[in-house]
Design a protein around this motif. Structure first.
Motif, PDB file in Angstrom:
ATOM      1  N   GLY A 250     -53.074 -16.289  -3.465  1.00 38.39           N
ATOM      2  CA  GLY A 250     -52.766 -17.511  -4.201  1.00 38.39           C
ATOM      3  C   GLY A 250     -52.319 -18.671  -3.336  1.00 38.39           C
ATOM      4  N   ASN A 251     -51.773 -19.675  -4.041  1.00 39.34           N
ATOM      5  CA  ASN A 251     -51.256 -20.887  -3.410  1.00 39.34           C
ATOM      6  C   ASN A 251     -49.762 -20.701  -3.216  1.00 39.34           C
ATOM      7  OD1 ASN A 251     -50.401 -23.420  -2.672  1.00 39.34           O
ATOM      8  ND2 ASN A 251     -51.097 -24.462  -4.550  1.00 39.34           N
ATOM      9  N   ALA A 252     -49.310 -20.670  -1.972  1.00 38.22           N
ATOM     10  CA  ALA A 252     -47.905 -20.400  -1.699  1.00 38.22           C
ATOM     11  C   ALA A 252     -46.995 -21.452  -2.322  1.00 38.22           C
ATOM     12  CB  ALA A 252     -47.678 -20.333  -0.178  1.00 38.22           C
ATOM     13  N   ALA A 253     -47.449 -22.689  -2.423  1.00 38.42           N
ATOM     14  CA  ALA A 253     -46.615 -23.754  -2.980  1.00 38.42           C
ATOM     15  C   ALA A 253     -46.514 -23.663  -4.498  1.00 38.42           C
ATOM     16  CB  ALA A 253     -47.163 -25.125  -2.571  1.00 38.42           C
ATOM     17  N   ASP A 254     -47.550 -23.161  -5.167  1.00 40.63           N
ATOM     18  CA  ASP A 254     -47.539 -23.040  -6.633  1.00 40.63           C
ATOM     19  C   ASP A 254     -48.341 -21.785  -6.972  1.00 40.63           C
ATOM     20  OD1 ASP A 254     -47.436 -23.324  -9.335  1.00 40.63           O
ATOM     21  OD2 ASP A 254     -48.481 -25.251  -9.416  1.00 40.63           O
ATOM     22  N   PHE A 255     -47.667 -20.653  -7.003  1.00 41.69           N
ATOM     23  CA  PHE A 255     -48.340 -19.363  -7.092  1.00 41.69           C
ATOM     24  C   PHE A 255     -49.159 -19.220  -8.381  1.00 41.69           C
ATOM     25  CE2 PHE A 255     -48.315 -14.758  -8.101  1.00 41.69           C
ATOM     26  CZ  PHE A 255     -49.014 -14.295  -6.995  1.00 41.69           C
ATOM     27  N   SER A 256     -48.676 -19.745  -9.487  1.00 48.45           N
ATOM     28  CA  SER A 256     -49.359 -19.555 -10.771  1.00 48.45           C
ATOM     29  C   SER A 256     -50.465 -20.567 -11.028  1.00 48.45           C
ATOM     30  CB  SER A 256     -48.332 -19.629 -11.917  1.00 48.45           C
ATOM     31  OG  SER A 256     -47.720 -20.922 -11.959  1.00 48.45           O
ATOM     32  N   SER A 257     -50.709 -21.483 -10.083  1.00 49.37           N
ATOM     33  CA  SER A 257     -51.708 -22.527 -10.310  1.00 49.37           C
ATOM     34  C   SER A 257     -53.138 -22.054 -10.070  1.00 49.37           C
ATOM     35  CB  SER A 257     -51.406 -23.733  -9.417  1.00 49.37           C
ATOM     36  OG  SER A 257     -51.551 -23.373  -8.041  1.00 49.37           O
ATOM     37  N   THR A 258     -53.331 -20.874  -9.473  1.00 49.68           N
ATOM     38  CA  THR A 258     -54.671 -20.350  -9.182  1.00 49.68           C
ATOM     39  C   THR A 258     -54.753 -18.870  -9.564  1.00 49.68           C
ATOM     40  OG1 THR A 258     -54.088 -19.726  -6.927  1.00 49.68           O
ATOM     41  CG2 THR A 258     -54.981 -21.957  -7.241  1.00 49.68           C
ATOM     42  N   HIS A 259     -55.983 -18.385  -9.733  1.00 49.72           N
ATOM     43  CA  HIS A 259     -56.181 -16.939  -9.874  1.00 49.72           C
ATOM     44  C   HIS A 259     -55.890 -16.272  -8.523  1.00 49.72           C
ATOM     45  CE1 HIS A 259     -57.981 -17.914 -13.672  1.00 49.72           C
ATOM     46  NE2 HIS A 259     -59.032 -18.517 -13.108  1.00 49.72           N
TER      47      HIS A 259
END
Length: 326
Positions: A250-259
């Protein structure tokens, strides 16, 4: 067959001396020639009656020349007359000399080798009153002895080739180094990074190219639409044997923003494959990698997802690979 009058040993007809005790075999008694009785003249004086005697005169016969016998492998050579004798004899068949220190006729090398490989062991002399063991029953011992001796012959032959043929020696050295390296890899506990020289992917969204998944930076990530099946390709300049990987999803800055990947299917250039399951966590995950020995590239297929409620791309922040120290 001539039977020795001294010890009773049987000897071949062309033998002059007993092979067991050395007694001369051609002594014979001198028999007096019969004399025809002459008719007594009338009035002639009759000879006195002679008493019989038990004594007989013995004399040596005329020398008998024993025909020469060809020397055979294993024969004992008499040091006195040079005649060949069977290995079982103790005294020379021609002159009666002791064979205790006689030399033995050597066999050809291939006969000695064959006898050493397949010859039966001599049995120890049995003591009186001891019952002999039954023969046979343990063929595996003979087979094991033959196999072990054949192995020794092969090792000796290989040693000769190694010393005398340089190409053979070079090939053996190369194989030995390869085997040593393989053993070291199998039992080594120390892992070092296996860094790709090229990173590509089947697709990527703008500003999130494939190379960002292997740039050793946690604040960047590779992002790609989840369909069709995303594939990340890591290429190396030499064969590798990856044993372990650290994956940050995922995206370390916003974990829930991507699958996030839930399952990875790895495909190697050697034809082998390996599957890795990932947990849905922002923390780095250490996973075991197998079946990759000798590969020069790894295709990472994302075949299952941990889905995001608001995202429309799948992301991998970082993948680090490790192999045994060489």
């Amino acid at each position: 067959m001539i039977t020795c009058a001294n010890c009773g040993e049987g000897n071949p007809p062309d033998t002059e001396f007993c092979g067991r005790c050395g007694t001369f075999l051609n002594w014979r008694a001198e028999e007096p020639a019969p004399v025809a009785a002459a008719a007594a003249a009338p009035g002639a004086e009759q000879p006195a009656v002679q008493q019989p005697t038990d004594e007989r005169v013995l004399r040596a016969p005329a020398p008998v020349t024993t025909p020469p016998r060809p020397l055979l492998p294993g024969d004992l050579i008499c040091g006195n007359c040079g005649a060949g004798n069977e290995p079982t004899r103790r005294f020379c068949r021609r002159c009666g000399n002791s064979l205790a220190d006689a030399e033995t006729v050597r066999q050809s090398w291939w006969r000695r080798l064959f006898s050493w490989l397949f010859g039966r062991r001599r049995r120890a002399k049995r003591q009186l009153g001891v019952r002999p063991r039954a023969r046979g029953g343990r063929p595996w011992r003979t087979a094991a002895r033959v196999v072990s001796r054949l192995f020794l012959v092969l090792v000796a032959f290989a040693g000769i080739l190694y010393a005398a043929v340089p190409p053979f020696r070079s090939g053996v050295n190369t194989e030995a180094r390869t085997f040593k390296s393989w053993v070291t890899r199998q039992f080594s506990n120390k892992l070092v990074p296996a860094r790709p020289t090229k990173v590509t992917a089947t697709a990527a969204v703008p500003d999130h190219a494939a190379g960002l998944a292997a740039d050793n930076a946690r604040n960047t990530f590779w992002a790609v639409p989840p369909t069709p099946e995303p594939v990340l390709v890591l290429s190396f300049d030499k064969p590798v044997d990856v044993r372990q990987a650290i994956v940050r999803s995922g995206n370390a800055a916003d974990f829930s923003s991507t699958h996030r990947p839930a399952k990875l299917h790895l495909v190697y250039t050697t034809g082998h494959t390996f599957d890795v399951n990932l947990a849905d966590t922002p923390d780095p995950q250490t996973v075991t990698i197998g079946e990759s020995a000798g590969t020069t590239s790894i295709e990472i297929h994302i075949v299952a997802l941990h889905r995001s409620e608001k995202g429309n791309t799948v992301a991998i922040s970082e993948i680090e690979l490790f192999e045994p120290e060489k």
